[in-house]
Motif scaffolding. Structure first.
Motif, PDB file in Angstrom:
ATOM      1  N   LYS A  99      -1.910   6.655 -10.611  1.00 27.72           N
ATOM      2  CA  LYS A  99      -1.551   6.453  -9.300  1.00 27.72           C
ATOM      3  C   LYS A  99      -0.057   6.434  -9.005  1.00 27.72           C
ATOM      4  N   MET A 100       0.280   6.934  -7.906  1.00 30.62           N
ATOM      5  CA  MET A 100       1.842   7.127  -7.639  1.00 30.62           C
ATOM      6  C   MET A 100       1.999   5.569  -7.071  1.00 30.62           C
ATOM      7  N   SER A 101       3.100   5.038  -7.555  1.00 27.92           N
ATOM      8  CA  SER A 101       3.371   3.685  -7.080  1.00 27.92           C
ATOM      9  C   SER A 101       5.004   3.312  -7.470  1.00 27.92           C
ATOM     10  N   LYS A 102       5.306   2.335  -6.566  1.00 26.95           N
ATOM     11  CA  LYS A 102       6.915   1.919  -6.578  1.00 26.95           C
ATOM     12  C   LYS A 102       6.960   1.435  -7.966  1.00 26.95           C
ATOM     13  N   SER A 103       6.192   0.594  -8.508  1.00 29.06           N
ATOM     14  CA  SER A 103       6.589  -0.239  -9.770  1.00 29.06           C
ATOM     15  C   SER A 103       6.681   0.811 -11.099  1.00 29.06           C
ATOM     16  N   LYS A 119       9.231 -10.101  -3.523  1.00 27.60           N
ATOM     17  CA  LYS A 119       9.845  -8.564  -3.482  1.00 27.60           C
ATOM     18  C   LYS A 119      11.243  -8.642  -2.601  1.00 27.60           C
ATOM     19  N   HIS A 122       6.404   5.998  -0.078  1.00 29.09           N
ATOM     20  CA  HIS A 122       6.235   7.034  -0.637  1.00 29.09           C
ATOM     21  C   HIS A 122       4.790   7.854  -0.215  1.00 29.09           C
ATOM     22  N   ASP A 151      -6.924  -0.172  -4.582  1.00 23.39           N
ATOM     23  CA  ASP A 151      -6.325  -1.269  -5.598  1.00 23.39           C
ATOM     24  C   ASP A 151      -6.127  -2.268  -5.032  1.00 23.39           C
ATOM     25  N   LEU A 152      -6.408  -2.669  -3.617  1.00 24.84           N
ATOM     26  CA  LEU A 152      -6.099  -4.063  -3.115  1.00 24.84           C
ATOM     27  C   LEU A 152      -7.592  -4.793  -3.075  1.00 24.84           C
ATOM     28  N   TYR A 212       9.933  -3.520   1.444  1.00 23.70           N
ATOM     29  CA  TYR A 212      11.186  -3.717   0.773  1.00 23.70           C
ATOM     30  C   TYR A 212      11.807  -2.394   0.145  1.00 23.70           C
ATOM     31  N   GLY A 226      -5.952   0.055   0.614  1.00 21.58           N
ATOM     32  CA  GLY A 226      -5.930   0.903  -0.615  1.00 21.58           C
ATOM     33  C   GLY A 226      -7.116   0.261  -1.434  1.00 21.58           C
ATOM     34  N   LEU A 242      -3.562   8.397  -4.254  1.00 20.90           N
ATOM     35  CA  LEU A 242      -2.876   9.638  -4.446  1.00 20.90           C
ATOM     36  C   LEU A 242      -2.235   9.325  -5.829  1.00 20.90           C
ATOM     37  N   GLY A 267       1.886   8.050  -1.501  1.00 23.42           N
ATOM     38  CA  GLY A 267       0.732   7.244  -1.487  1.00 23.42           C
ATOM     39  C   GLY A 267       0.598   6.248  -0.504  1.00 23.42           C
ATOM     40  N   HIS A 268       1.524   5.889   0.175  1.00 24.93           N
ATOM     41  CA  HIS A 268       1.269   5.051   1.306  1.00 24.93           C
ATOM     42  C   HIS A 268       0.971   6.015   2.388  1.00 24.93           C
ATOM     43  N   LYS A 283      -2.734   6.380   2.544  1.00 27.04           N
ATOM     44  CA  LYS A 283      -3.623   5.265   3.383  1.00 27.04           C
ATOM     45  C   LYS A 283      -3.303   5.185   4.707  1.00 27.04           C
TER      46      LYS A 283
HETATM   47  N1  LIG Z   1      -0.682   6.031  -4.693  1.00 29.15           N
HETATM   48  C1  LIG Z   1      -1.240   5.197  -3.746  1.00 29.15           C
HETATM   49  N2  LIG Z   1      -2.338   6.087  -2.938  1.00 29.15           N
HETATM   50  C2  LIG Z   1      -2.880   5.573  -2.399  1.00 29.15           C
HETATM   51  N3  LIG Z   1      -2.730   4.278  -1.422  1.00 29.15           N
HETATM   52  C3  LIG Z   1      -1.344   3.713  -2.113  1.00 29.15           C
HETATM   53  C4  LIG Z   1      -1.013   4.386  -3.089  1.00 29.15           C
HETATM   54  N4  LIG Z   1       0.217   3.379  -3.445  1.00 29.15           N
HETATM   55  C5  LIG Z   1       0.216   2.346  -2.614  1.00 29.15           C
HETATM   56  N5  LIG Z   1      -1.027   2.705  -1.682  1.00 29.15           N
HETATM   57  C6  LIG Z   1      -1.411   1.746  -0.731  1.00 29.15           C
HETATM   58  O1  LIG Z   1      -0.523   1.267   0.163  1.00 29.15           O
HETATM   59  C7  LIG Z   1      -0.563  -0.157   0.307  1.00 29.15           C
HETATM   60  C8  LIG Z   1       0.999  -0.730  -0.034  1.00 29.15           C
HETATM   61  O2  LIG Z   1       0.896  -0.738  -1.110  1.00 29.15           O
HETATM   62  P1  LIG Z   1       2.268  -1.213  -2.206  1.00 29.15           P
HETATM   63  O3  LIG Z   1       3.297  -1.727  -1.398  1.00 29.15           O
HETATM   64  O4  LIG Z   1       1.618  -2.430  -3.238  1.00 29.15           O
HETATM   65  O5  LIG Z   1       2.594   0.047  -2.965  1.00 29.15           O
HETATM   66  P2  LIG Z   1       2.888   0.390  -4.611  1.00 29.15           P
HETATM   67  O6  LIG Z   1       3.595   1.601  -4.453  1.00 29.15           O
HETATM   68  O7  LIG Z   1       1.637   0.439  -5.147  1.00 29.15           O
HETATM   69  O8  LIG Z   1       3.892  -0.763  -4.796  1.00 29.15           O
HETATM   70  P3  LIG Z   1       3.811  -1.635  -6.233  1.00 29.15           P
HETATM   71  O9  LIG Z   1       3.713  -0.866  -7.313  1.00 29.15           O
HETATM   72  O10 LIG Z   1       5.027  -2.329  -6.111  1.00 29.15           O
HETATM   73  O11 LIG Z   1       2.560  -2.376  -6.215  1.00 29.15           O
HETATM   74  C9  LIG Z   1      -1.491  -0.638  -0.336  1.00 29.15           C
HETATM   75  O12 LIG Z   1      -2.666  -0.553   0.684  1.00 29.15           O
HETATM   76  C10 LIG Z   1      -1.979   0.271  -1.294  1.00 29.15           C
HETATM   77  O13 LIG Z   1      -3.208   0.223  -1.596  1.00 29.15           O
END
Ligand SMILES: Nc1ncnc2c1ncn2[C@@H]1O[C@H](COP(=O)(O)OP(=O)(O)OP(=O)(O)O)[C@@H](O)[C@H]1O
Ligand SMILES: [Zn+2]
Length: 486
Positions: free
Chosen positions: A283-287, A91, A45, A247-248, A41, A245, A277, A47-48, A51
């Motif tokens: 944690k780098m994350s979309k949200s 999403k 980034h 986080d899952l 969606y 990851g 990452l 972080g993805h 993985k």
């Molecule tokens: N910062 C990160 N470092 C390593 N792996 C990551 C990171 N962010 C996401 N991932 C991995 O990428 C995959 C998809 O993650 P996801 O789409 O939930 O990303 P996200 O940025 O964490 O999104 P959201 O913040 O919306 O949950 C998962 O397996 C997750 O573990």
């Protein structure tokens, strides 16, 4: 009779057993791997990328050892809600509304941008990349099995997994049921027998456009069920490795195990998780909005340098993403490619020379590399072995080297740095060299034109410009001097 191939011992950290264990493939010479893929969606980034690269290296190493690897990684295009707790908008739908697109247009757009971003990072394509919306039937069938066995129940057109019926729930994360909390919306809470139960199927409210027929009315699958249904379909019961990851681990992977095994299907035998990452320690994350997309990063950093940065830290370590990391990745990667490039150039016209001492040392670096990789895919140690190799190669390049030494160095770079770590894209060095050469040649041409102009030989200077124009190269005169452009 042909001898069955033997494979060296590989130790990996299994999250389920919480220790390093010796890996044993279920079928000799074959490995089934499943990796939780992206929810398509938005743009990927860094972080993805951590993985994807982590598991790509693991897959590549097994291939290097001679295993046939079936690598399945899903594409989530339905059911991933904005909250982990069975409520919030899908999403995909939220994004579709924002971009005024069909949800499937969103999926298509971000699927391809993901593939493109990972392709530039030299991540191998999965053997199978199943989409959740393409496997609704399989998901419904699994939910039915769970209901039949008394591990799931229907409520208001939705179906929930009954965690109390499955004492093993918590086996992966080590969380005891009583310590688990679920913060769900009140309406969802009342549909559940226990707030910790999770959705297998959700009733679609009027106006919810992603909907499918089911024995429980029109609805859509919960997020976790797709991974169980699709991994079992393509890899079979008791497949080798499940990755994702860290986080899952909870609730997603815990749910995957529960719903597969409660339905009577032995699930993955080893669980591997990459660490995060981070940026400024978070944690780098979309949200959270603290992310850098790969597309943005590629404007500043060559994708192979990004990959080098990622493999320079262990997959189970945190990778902190900052300018210092960029600079050291740039320097480190350049050191490798320069030595490798020089080896390739000299190889074309190499002479005989006594390289036996060098060849022995290259062998020792190879052994160190292999030992590091067999010990839970220790890529920082493996990279250190490549640097050790590079030191010796540079010394030999300065002191004298022949065909045997160059060939041994070339093979080591290609097989270890290239095939295993994926650090050299095929044809990459050629294109880089070509671009560099073009730059140098055109600088000379511009210099010659400048000389003509200083000598007022305008006919000659114009002729030069016209010849370049004929092959699609334009000269622009700017205040800072002449420039060329394609
Ligand atoms: N910062 C990160 N470092 C390593 N792996 C990551 C990171 N962010 C996401 N991932 C991995 O990428 C995959 C998809 O993650 P996801 O789409 O939930 O990303 P996200 O940025 O964490 O999104 P959201 O913040 O919306 O949950 C998962 O397996 C997750 O573990
Ligand atoms: Zn998954």
């Amino acid at each position: 009779m042909t001898q069955a191939p033997t494979f060296p011992d590989v130790y990996l950290y299994d999250t389920l057993q919480r220790r390093k264990v010796k890996f044993e493939a279920t079928s000799p010479g074959r490995i089934g791997m499943y990796l939780c893929g992206p929810t398509v969606y938005s743009d990927a980034h860094v972080g993805h990328a951590k993985k994807e690269v982590a598991f790509d290296v693991i897959r590549r190493y097994f291939m290097h050892l001679g295993y046939a690897v079936r690598y399945v990684s899903n594409i989530t295009d339905v059911g991933h809600l904005q909250n982990d707790s069975d409520d919030g908008e899908d999403k995909m739908l939220a994004r579709a509304r924002l971009e005024q697109l069909q949800p499937m247009e969103v999926a298509e757009k971000y699927f391809w941008s993901f593939m493109d971003d990972m392709g530039r990072l030299n991540v191998l394509r999965p053997s199978i990349q199943p989409r959740a919306t393409g496997h609704i039937g399989e998901q419904i069938a699994l939910v039915q099995e769970l209901i039949a066995r008394g591990h799931a129940y229907e409520s208001h057109g939705s179906v929930y997994f009954d965690v109390r019926s499955w004492p093993n729930y918590g086996v992966l994360s080590g969380r005891k049921l009583d310590d688990q909390e679920e913060g769900t919306r009140e309406e969802v809470r009342t549909e559940k027998r226990d707030p910790r139960d999770f959705a297998l199927w959700k009733n679609a409210e009027p106006g919810h456009i992603m909907r499918w027929d089911s024995p429980w009315g029109e609805g859509f699958p919960g997020w976790h069920i797709e991974c169980s249904a699709m991994s079992l379909k393509y890899l079979g019961e008791g497949f080798d490795i499940h990755g994702g990851g860290l986080d899952l681990q909870f609730p997603h992977h815990e749910a995957e195990i529960a719903q597969s095994e409660a339905a009577g299907h032995p699930f993955a035998r080893y669980w591997m998780h990459n660490n995060m990452l981070t940026i400024g320690g978070e944690k780098m994350s979309k949200s959270k909005g603290n992310f850098t997309t790969l597309q943005d990063l590629y404007r500043r950093l060559d994708p192979m340098t990004v990959r080098f940065l990622l493999v320079s830290s262990h997959y189970r370590s945190i990778t902190e993403f900052n300018d210092d990391a960029f600079v050291s990745a740039q320097n480190g990667y350049r050191r490798l490619t320069e030595a490798k490039g020089e080896v390739e150039r000299r190889l074309a016209s190499a002479a005989e020379h006594d390289d036996s001492a060098l060849v022995t040392r290259i062998g020792a670096h190879r052994d160190a590399f292999e030992a590091a990789m067999r010990d839970d895919f220790n890529t920082p140690e493996a990279v250190a072995a490549l640097f050790g190799l590079t030191r010796d190669v540079n010394a030999a390049l300065a002191a004298g080297i022949g065909r045997a030494g160059l060939q041994a160095a070339h093979d080591a770079y290609r097989e270890l740095g290239g095939d295993v770590l994926g650090l050299f894209m095929e044809g990459q060095s050629d294109t880089q060299d070509d671009a560099q050469m073009l730059d140098t040649l055109l600088e000379l041409v511009l210099q010659a034109r400048q000389n003509y102009r200083l000598n007022k030989q305008y006919a000659e200077s114009d002729a030069l410009r016209d010849r370049l124009a004929a092959v699609g190269l334009t000269i622009e005169d700017t205040r800072d001097g002449a420039r060329w452009k394609k």
